[in-house]
Motif scaffolding. Sequence first.
Motif, PDB file in Angstrom:
ATOM      1  N   HIS A 197       0.637   7.234  -6.878  1.00 41.96           N
ATOM      2  CA  HIS A 197      -0.332   7.840  -7.169  1.00 41.96           C
ATOM      3  C   HIS A 197       0.003   9.322  -6.643  1.00 41.96           C
ATOM      4  O   HIS A 197      -0.469  10.321  -7.415  1.00 41.96           O
ATOM      5  CB  HIS A 197      -1.586   7.392  -6.127  1.00 41.96           C
ATOM      6  CG  HIS A 197      -2.380   6.596  -6.812  1.00 41.96           C
ATOM      7  ND1 HIS A 197      -3.617   6.636  -7.613  1.00 41.96           N
ATOM      8  CD2 HIS A 197      -2.287   5.175  -7.151  1.00 41.96           C
ATOM      9  CE1 HIS A 197      -4.189   5.453  -8.257  1.00 41.96           C
ATOM     10  NE2 HIS A 197      -3.145   4.493  -7.729  1.00 41.96           N
ATOM     11  N   ALA A 198       0.541   9.591  -5.460  1.00 36.61           N
ATOM     12  CA  ALA A 198       1.174  11.185  -5.204  1.00 36.61           C
ATOM     13  C   ALA A 198       1.957  11.686  -6.231  1.00 36.61           C
ATOM     14  O   ALA A 198       1.826  12.771  -6.800  1.00 36.61           O
ATOM     15  CB  ALA A 198       1.861  11.141  -3.864  1.00 36.61           C
ATOM     16  N   SER A 237      -3.118  -2.049  -3.142  1.00 37.33           N
ATOM     17  CA  SER A 237      -3.321  -1.819  -1.641  1.00 37.33           C
ATOM     18  C   SER A 237      -4.060  -2.767  -0.954  1.00 37.33           C
ATOM     19  O   SER A 237      -4.457  -2.793   0.203  1.00 37.33           O
ATOM     20  CB  SER A 237      -3.971  -0.398  -1.330  1.00 37.33           C
ATOM     21  OG  SER A 237      -2.818   0.770  -2.058  1.00 37.33           O
ATOM     22  N   PRO A 245       0.794  -1.422   0.112  1.00 34.60           N
ATOM     23  CA  PRO A 245      -0.041   0.004   0.136  1.00 34.60           C
ATOM     24  C   PRO A 245       0.845   1.348  -0.028  1.00 34.60           C
ATOM     25  O   PRO A 245       0.362   2.173  -0.933  1.00 34.60           O
ATOM     26  CB  PRO A 245      -0.845   0.049   1.248  1.00 34.60           C
ATOM     27  CG  PRO A 245      -0.825  -1.390   1.572  1.00 34.60           C
ATOM     28  CD  PRO A 245       0.405  -2.242   1.120  1.00 34.60           C
ATOM     29  N   ALA A 246       2.006   1.238   0.690  1.00 38.61           N
ATOM     30  CA  ALA A 246       2.688   2.548   0.785  1.00 38.61           C
ATOM     31  C   ALA A 246       3.319   2.845  -0.711  1.00 38.61           C
ATOM     32  O   ALA A 246       3.351   4.220  -1.143  1.00 38.61           O
ATOM     33  CB  ALA A 246       3.809   2.217   1.715  1.00 38.61           C
ATOM     34  N   GLY A 261      -8.186  -0.756  -3.888  1.00 39.56           N
ATOM     35  CA  GLY A 261      -7.610   0.364  -3.231  1.00 39.56           C
ATOM     36  C   GLY A 261      -6.531   0.839  -4.516  1.00 39.56           C
ATOM     37  O   GLY A 261      -6.269   0.468  -5.493  1.00 39.56           O
ATOM     38  N   PRO A 262      -6.008   2.194  -4.073  1.00 33.49           N
ATOM     39  CA  PRO A 262      -5.047   2.531  -5.009  1.00 33.49           C
ATOM     40  C   PRO A 262      -3.998   1.662  -5.528  1.00 33.49           C
ATOM     41  O   PRO A 262      -3.391   0.941  -4.918  1.00 33.49           O
ATOM     42  CB  PRO A 262      -4.142   3.572  -4.206  1.00 33.49           C
ATOM     43  CG  PRO A 262      -5.149   4.101  -3.141  1.00 33.49           C
ATOM     44  CD  PRO A 262      -5.964   2.725  -2.690  1.00 33.49           C
ATOM     45  N   THR A 263      -3.769   1.382  -6.834  1.00 37.17           N
ATOM     46  CA  THR A 263      -3.061   0.499  -7.666  1.00 37.17           C
ATOM     47  C   THR A 263      -2.209   1.111  -8.635  1.00 37.17           C
ATOM     48  O   THR A 263      -2.729   2.141  -9.283  1.00 37.17           O
ATOM     49  CB  THR A 263      -4.093  -0.680  -8.270  1.00 37.17           C
ATOM     50  OG1 THR A 263      -5.008  -1.202  -7.236  1.00 37.17           O
ATOM     51  CG2 THR A 263      -3.320  -1.689  -8.781  1.00 37.17           C
ATOM     52  N   THR A 309       0.499   4.160  -2.689  1.00 34.96           N
ATOM     53  CA  THR A 309      -0.098   5.475  -2.309  1.00 34.96           C
ATOM     54  C   THR A 309       1.199   6.548  -2.969  1.00 34.96           C
ATOM     55  O   THR A 309       0.964   7.449  -3.536  1.00 34.96           O
ATOM     56  CB  THR A 309       0.152   5.739  -1.106  1.00 34.96           C
ATOM     57  OG1 THR A 309      -1.046   4.743  -0.502  1.00 34.96           O
ATOM     58  CG2 THR A 309      -0.230   6.978  -0.621  1.00 34.96           C
ATOM     59  N   ALA A 310       2.522   6.032  -2.774  1.00 35.98           N
ATOM     60  CA  ALA A 310       3.571   7.038  -3.178  1.00 35.98           C
ATOM     61  C   ALA A 310       3.635   7.037  -4.897  1.00 35.98           C
ATOM     62  O   ALA A 310       3.724   8.307  -5.393  1.00 35.98           O
ATOM     63  CB  ALA A 310       4.853   6.315  -3.025  1.00 35.98           C
ATOM     64  N   ASP A 344      -7.781   3.353  -9.765  1.00 36.50           N
ATOM     65  CA  ASP A 344      -8.285   3.518  -8.515  1.00 36.50           C
ATOM     66  C   ASP A 344      -8.323   1.986  -7.705  1.00 36.50           C
ATOM     67  O   ASP A 344      -8.998   1.910  -6.545  1.00 36.50           O
ATOM     68  CB  ASP A 344      -9.500   4.287  -8.409  1.00 36.50           C
ATOM     69  CG  ASP A 344     -10.791   3.536  -9.365  1.00 36.50           C
ATOM     70  OD1 ASP A 344     -10.500   2.553  -9.709  1.00 36.50           O
ATOM     71  OD2 ASP A 344     -11.766   4.378  -9.555  1.00 36.50           O
TER      72      ASP A 344
END
Length: 502
Positions: free
Chosen positions: A357-358, A430, A350-351, A414-416, A354-355, A396
């Motif tokens: 996506h950011a 995620s 997941p981390a 989750g965020p993929t 997330t990174a 997403d």
Amino acid sequence: MTCRIVIGGFLHETNTFAPSRADWAAFNRGETFPAFVRGQAMVERLSAGNIPIGGFMRAARERGWTLIPSCWAGATPSAHVTRDAFERLAGVICDDVRDAQGADTLDAVYLDLHGAAVAEHHDDAEGELLSRIRALVGPRVAIVASLDLHANVTPRMLDAADALVAYRTYPHVDMADTGQRAARLLERRLARGEREAMHALRVPFLLPLNVQTTMAEPAAAIYRALEALDATHDVVLSFAMGFPAADIAACGPVVWAHGEAAETAVRQLHARIVEPRSQWRLDVLAPRPAVARALAIAAGAMRPVVIADTQDNPGAGADSNTTGMLHALIAEGAGRRFPQQVALGLLWDPAAATAAHAAGVGATLSLSLGAAVPTFTGARSDAPLRGDFRVHALSDGHVALKGPMAMEPSVELGPTACLEIDGVLVVVASAKTQMLDRELFRCVGVDPERMKILVNKSSVHFRADFAPIAEAILVAKAAGPMAADPADLPWRKLPADIARRP
């Protein structure tokens, strides 16, 4: 035939050697299974799906039975079900059975069970639940349950239930059909007014997951024989091949049948299973040899070579985050040989997702991807892969599933992200879900059919959707929490007369 039936479900496949436990939150996440649902909402959500309780509900409507919904819950395979989670679920089901009895005459209870659940305080979780229900309803009320093909069927389960029936396919594409078979068994039991004869025999050795697939021999022929014996003897046979990573006394395959000729049918099928033992030989490769063989095959192939990363299968208790196969792909130069035509998924991080996506598509990130996790050997798996990753695509994580293994129309990851390193594409999610549907690659722009090599974090379920496009399927044994060979596990409770391999 008019009757009132309480229905419910509790599904967990417990790898007692795995790192993570199934708490109450795990049964409410809706990853591998639909999330916890109760009452009429359960009927509305599950009645149409390829799931045992869905098949049972459809069969019940055809027969005019009245259904009293309790609850249904399943959690991603992991280590033990916590005491709190088991007691909550068992409490709801038992309370609903008690209430249904008090309201009117109760004729039956149907449960959609896995059969390989181990709770922190009960090695035989399903046997405990069935026994509690039997104590509530007495001998008159029929209890029938459907089971997974990987159930570790115990004498207590067989004693508490009037009838049990297991899946006949692996990958499990007959889940709803199994619920319908449970309805037929219940119909037979109600018409008879008492239990049918039952006979059961244990197989004296454990079966590795990878040899259990019914898409290949010997399992394919054995289940054809099972169906022929059903027809010949007017019985309902089941062969649960067992989940070979549960350190309990009853771990292992069991054959049983319901019907007047149950003993004859069981003995005939049992003999076909146990001899010759060599038919169950396990064929696995170390990570780098697996990649090297895949590269050699892919060089002259028009279709992808699929490698099962079986010891990190989240469908068998792993966390889908080990990096052994990823290191092997890099070391063998797979991505340099076939740039952007080598993909691995799903990797749970997941981390990292997330990174990505950011940062956005096209960005380059310095990451430590994956994890070194405890394994059944006592050592940890391979180190995280550290390097510079390019963000190839984002999603997403809402994925509409199209393959035959889909229990529900969609899954939430989750965020993929799809990250690229040295020409290798890594699908990072995620949520923990095994790679059993091509759409899980396609959601981030990886077209499975156009790949040269696909590494799937799965043991067998991926075959349902990937075998039709595969040039070859290989099984790799990278370090992880789920043992490809049960003989590698540090058993404590397995009886001495049960061999750890065929």
